[in-house]
Design a protein around this motif. Structure first.
Motif, PDB file in Angstrom:
ATOM      1  N   GLN A 104      67.402 120.679 -11.251  1.00  0.00           N
ATOM      2  CA  GLN A 104      66.513 120.833 -10.021  1.00  0.00           C
ATOM      3  C   GLN A 104      65.624 122.066 -10.151  1.00  0.00           C
ATOM      4  OE1 GLN A 104      68.076 121.693  -6.343  1.00  0.00           O
ATOM      5  NE2 GLN A 104      66.657 120.528  -5.073  1.00  0.00           N
ATOM      6  N   ARG A 105      66.102 123.184 -10.732  1.00  0.00           N
ATOM      7  CA  ARG A 105      65.319 124.246 -10.942  1.00  0.00           C
ATOM      8  C   ARG A 105      64.467 124.255 -12.088  1.00  0.00           C
ATOM      9  NH1 ARG A 105      70.224 128.838 -10.424  1.00  0.00           N
ATOM     10  NH2 ARG A 105      70.320 128.529  -7.975  1.00  0.00           N
ATOM     11  N   ASN A 106      64.927 123.504 -13.398  1.00  0.00           N
ATOM     12  CA  ASN A 106      64.086 123.514 -14.547  1.00  0.00           C
ATOM     13  C   ASN A 106      63.500 122.225 -14.755  1.00  0.00           C
ATOM     14  OD1 ASN A 106      65.396 125.943 -14.950  1.00  0.00           O
ATOM     15  ND2 ASN A 106      67.100 125.202 -16.137  1.00  0.00           N
ATOM     16  N   GLY A 107      63.856 121.110 -14.214  1.00  0.00           N
ATOM     17  CA  GLY A 107      63.231 119.835 -14.553  1.00  0.00           C
ATOM     18  C   GLY A 107      63.813 119.359 -15.709  1.00  0.00           C
ATOM     19  N   ILE A 108      63.517 118.035 -15.898  1.00  0.00           N
ATOM     20  CA  ILE A 108      63.961 117.328 -16.812  1.00  0.00           C
ATOM     21  C   ILE A 108      63.034 116.277 -17.429  1.00  0.00           C
ATOM     22  CG2 ILE A 108      66.294 117.078 -16.296  1.00  0.00           C
ATOM     23  CD1 ILE A 108      65.820 114.346 -15.088  1.00  0.00           C
ATOM     24  N   THR A 109      62.966 115.922 -18.607  1.00  0.00           N
ATOM     25  CA  THR A 109      62.007 114.820 -19.113  1.00  0.00           C
ATOM     26  C   THR A 109      62.149 113.384 -18.770  1.00  0.00           C
ATOM     27  OG1 THR A 109      63.294 114.250 -21.118  1.00  0.00           O
ATOM     28  CG2 THR A 109      61.887 116.153 -21.302  1.00  0.00           C
ATOM     29  N   ILE A 150      72.233 125.110  -4.730  1.00  0.00           N
ATOM     30  CA  ILE A 150      72.418 126.605  -5.072  1.00  0.00           C
ATOM     31  C   ILE A 150      73.942 126.585  -5.655  1.00  0.00           C
ATOM     32  CG2 ILE A 150      70.733 127.412  -3.395  1.00  0.00           C
ATOM     33  CD1 ILE A 150      73.054 128.274  -1.752  1.00  0.00           C
ATOM     34  N   GLU A 151      74.329 125.960  -6.002  1.00  0.00           N
ATOM     35  CA  GLU A 151      75.875 125.849  -6.780  1.00  0.00           C
ATOM     36  C   GLU A 151      75.695 126.449  -8.384  1.00  0.00           C
ATOM     37  OE1 GLU A 151      80.110 125.757  -6.850  1.00  0.00           O
ATOM     38  OE2 GLU A 151      78.668 125.391  -5.304  1.00  0.00           O
ATOM     39  N   GLU A 152      76.046 127.809  -8.346  1.00  0.00           N
ATOM     40  CA  GLU A 152      75.637 128.335  -9.994  1.00  0.00           C
ATOM     41  C   GLU A 152      76.439 127.400 -10.868  1.00  0.00           C
ATOM     42  OE1 GLU A 152      73.280 130.033 -10.923  1.00  0.00           O
ATOM     43  OE2 GLU A 152      72.457 130.359  -8.762  1.00  0.00           O
ATOM     44  N   GLY A 153      75.777 127.028 -12.164  1.00  0.00           N
ATOM     45  CA  GLY A 153      76.630 126.628 -13.091  1.00  0.00           C
ATOM     46  C   GLY A 153      76.547 125.097 -13.325  1.00  0.00           C
ATOM     47  N   HIS A 154      76.123 124.503 -11.960  1.00  0.00           N
ATOM     48  CA  HIS A 154      76.377 123.095 -11.958  1.00  0.00           C
ATOM     49  C   HIS A 154      75.119 122.480 -12.488  1.00  0.00           C
ATOM     50  CE1 HIS A 154      76.757 118.958 -10.487  1.00  0.00           C
ATOM     51  NE2 HIS A 154      77.997 119.235 -10.248  1.00  0.00           N
ATOM     52  N   SER A 155      75.062 121.330 -13.462  1.00  0.00           N
ATOM     53  CA  SER A 155      74.012 120.478 -14.136  1.00  0.00           C
ATOM     54  C   SER A 155      72.869 120.240 -12.951  1.00  0.00           C
ATOM     55  CB  SER A 155      74.526 119.378 -14.664  1.00  0.00           C
ATOM     56  OG  SER A 155      75.247 118.431 -13.942  1.00  0.00           O
ATOM     57  N   LEU A 156      73.417 119.738 -11.802  1.00  0.00           N
ATOM     58  CA  LEU A 156      72.395 119.306 -10.591  1.00  0.00           C
ATOM     59  C   LEU A 156      71.342 120.464 -10.336  1.00  0.00           C
ATOM     60  CD1 LEU A 156      71.299 117.028  -8.984  1.00  0.00           C
ATOM     61  CD2 LEU A 156      73.049 117.447  -7.434  1.00  0.00           C
ATOM     62  N   THR A 157      72.077 121.735 -10.404  1.00  0.00           N
ATOM     63  CA  THR A 157      71.429 122.971  -9.663  1.00  0.00           C
ATOM     64  C   THR A 157      70.259 123.187 -11.052  1.00  0.00           C
ATOM     65  OG1 THR A 157      73.294 123.845  -8.797  1.00  0.00           O
ATOM     66  CG2 THR A 157      71.529 125.524  -9.319  1.00  0.00           C
ATOM     67  N   ARG A 158      70.929 123.185 -12.425  1.00  0.00           N
ATOM     68  CA  ARG A 158      69.911 123.516 -13.573  1.00  0.00           C
ATOM     69  C   ARG A 158      68.769 122.463 -13.523  1.00  0.00           C
ATOM     70  NH1 ARG A 158      73.538 122.445 -17.188  1.00  0.00           N
ATOM     71  NH2 ARG A 158      72.759 120.389 -17.470  1.00  0.00           N
ATOM     72  N   VAL A 199      66.914 115.727  -2.403  1.00  0.00           N
ATOM     73  CA  VAL A 199      66.975 116.631  -3.721  1.00  0.00           C
ATOM     74  C   VAL A 199      66.116 116.034  -4.609  1.00  0.00           C
ATOM     75  CG1 VAL A 199      68.668 117.301  -5.723  1.00  0.00           C
ATOM     76  CG2 VAL A 199      69.607 117.057  -3.358  1.00  0.00           C
ATOM     77  N   THR A 200      65.137 116.891  -4.914  1.00  0.00           N
ATOM     78  CA  THR A 200      64.231 116.529  -6.133  1.00  0.00           C
ATOM     79  C   THR A 200      64.363 117.212  -7.345  1.00  0.00           C
ATOM     80  OG1 THR A 200      62.534 116.237  -4.213  1.00  0.00           O
ATOM     81  CG2 THR A 200      61.654 116.594  -6.441  1.00  0.00           C
ATOM     82  N   ILE A 201      64.193 116.077  -8.294  1.00  0.00           N
ATOM     83  CA  ILE A 201      64.444 116.807  -9.654  1.00  0.00           C
ATOM     84  C   ILE A 201      63.136 116.626 -10.445  1.00  0.00           C
ATOM     85  CG2 ILE A 201      65.667 116.190 -11.812  1.00  0.00           C
ATOM     86  CD1 ILE A 201      67.547 117.173  -9.873  1.00  0.00           C
ATOM     87  N   PRO A 202      62.526 117.565 -10.807  1.00  0.00           N
ATOM     88  CA  PRO A 202      60.994 117.306 -11.612  1.00  0.00           C
ATOM     89  C   PRO A 202      61.219 116.851 -12.663  1.00  0.00           C
ATOM     90  CG  PRO A 202      61.392 119.652 -10.661  1.00  0.00           C
ATOM     91  CD  PRO A 202      62.696 119.159 -10.491  1.00  0.00           C
ATOM     92  N   HIS A 207      56.108 113.315 -16.426  1.00  0.00           N
ATOM     93  CA  HIS A 207      55.654 112.066 -15.586  1.00  0.00           C
ATOM     94  C   HIS A 207      55.080 112.514 -14.346  1.00  0.00           C
ATOM     95  CE1 HIS A 207      56.441 107.974 -14.786  1.00  0.00           C
ATOM     96  NE2 HIS A 207      57.095 108.170 -13.871  1.00  0.00           N
ATOM     97  N   SER A 208      54.386 111.711 -13.905  1.00  0.00           N
ATOM     98  CA  SER A 208      53.741 111.859 -12.414  1.00  0.00           C
ATOM     99  C   SER A 208      54.519 111.967 -11.175  1.00  0.00           C
ATOM    100  CB  SER A 208      52.654 110.906 -12.278  1.00  0.00           C
ATOM    101  OG  SER A 208      53.056 109.540 -12.238  1.00  0.00           O
ATOM    102  N   GLU A 209      55.688 111.389 -11.209  1.00  0.00           N
ATOM    103  CA  GLU A 209      56.594 111.117 -10.247  1.00  0.00           C
ATOM    104  C   GLU A 209      58.074 111.857 -10.471  1.00  0.00           C
ATOM    105  OE1 GLU A 209      57.024 107.470  -8.322  1.00  0.00           O
ATOM    106  OE2 GLU A 209      55.732 106.850  -9.767  1.00  0.00           O
ATOM    107  N   ASP A 210      58.777 112.327  -9.424  1.00  0.00           N
ATOM    108  CA  ASP A 210      59.906 113.095  -9.581  1.00  0.00           C
ATOM    109  C   ASP A 210      61.207 112.195  -9.189  1.00  0.00           C
ATOM    110  OD1 ASP A 210      58.758 115.435  -9.943  1.00  0.00           O
ATOM    111  OD2 ASP A 210      58.462 115.937  -7.775  1.00  0.00           O
ATOM    112  N   LEU A 211      62.287 112.537  -9.759  1.00  0.00           N
ATOM    113  CA  LEU A 211      63.493 111.862  -9.584  1.00  0.00           C
ATOM    114  C   LEU A 211      64.001 112.394  -8.313  1.00  0.00           C
ATOM    115  CD1 LEU A 211      65.893 109.947 -10.333  1.00  0.00           C
ATOM    116  CD2 LEU A 211      66.735 111.874 -11.724  1.00  0.00           C
TER     117      LEU A 211
END
Length: 175
Positions: free
Chosen positions: A159-164, A149-157, A72-75, A79-83
């Motif tokens: 992964q889709r949107n990225g974090i700082t 692909i679990e709608e409404g879960h913070s991990l889904t969000r 599972v990759t969280i952009p 930063h130059s690397e992902d979580l």
């Protein structure tokens, strides 16, 4: 590898000490993972050798529960690397057979994604067991990418949107 975290708020710097080798790292680690699917721990330790088959990134329990490891990759947007979280998901017997038969086949990247249920507790993301997932094959030698692909879960969000980077760092700071 287990890491122990130290945070020096005056320097705003992370340091981690590996519990295996004792080496101290001056950067925040961005890749985490589990050695086994969560279901593994439901089998009593004295029965694991006879009930569980574990090889590379595949696991079978009681010849009826099938699991594979993926990523599972969280952009991290600034930063130059992902979580990255190396996780386990369930997989159907049919898809497990396909994965096994195509383990060394470069054509596996053309397979349809495999549906599964997340079988890893992902730290700081609340209840992640049994979230809906899709596993997409990668080139030989790499584990599949796992899309939550679990709608409404913070991990889904995330992964889709990225974090700082600051958000990623806050997830790992001691309270």
């Amino acid at each position: 590898m287990k890491l122990f975290q130290f945070f020096n708020p005056k320097k705003k710097k992370f340091s981690y000490q590996c519990s295996c080798c004792g080496q101290v790292y001056d950067e925040m680690p961005l890749c985490f993972g589990d050695e086994y699917p969560d279901y593994y721990f439901s089998v009593p330790p004295e029965e694991r050798a006879t009930r569980i088959e574990l090889a590379e990134s595949l696991c079978v329990i009681d010849q009826e529960h099938f699991f594979h490891r993926g990523r599972v990759t969280i952009p991290i947007l600034d930063h130059s690397e992902d979580l990255i979280f190396n996780v386990w998901t369930s997989i159907s017997r049919e898809n497990f057979t396909i994965r096994n038969s195509m383990w060394n086949d470069p054509g596996r990247v053309h397979n349809e994604p495999y549906f599964g249920w997340l079988q890893t507790v992902v730290p700081t993301y609340g209840n992640t067991l049994n979230l809906n997932t899709l596993a997409r094959e990668q080139e030989v030698g790499l584990i599949p990418t796992i899309e939550i692909i679990e709608e409404g879960h913070s991990l889904t969000r995330d992964q889709r949107n990225g974090i700082t980077f600051d958000t990623a760092a806050k997830k790992w700071r001691p309270s």
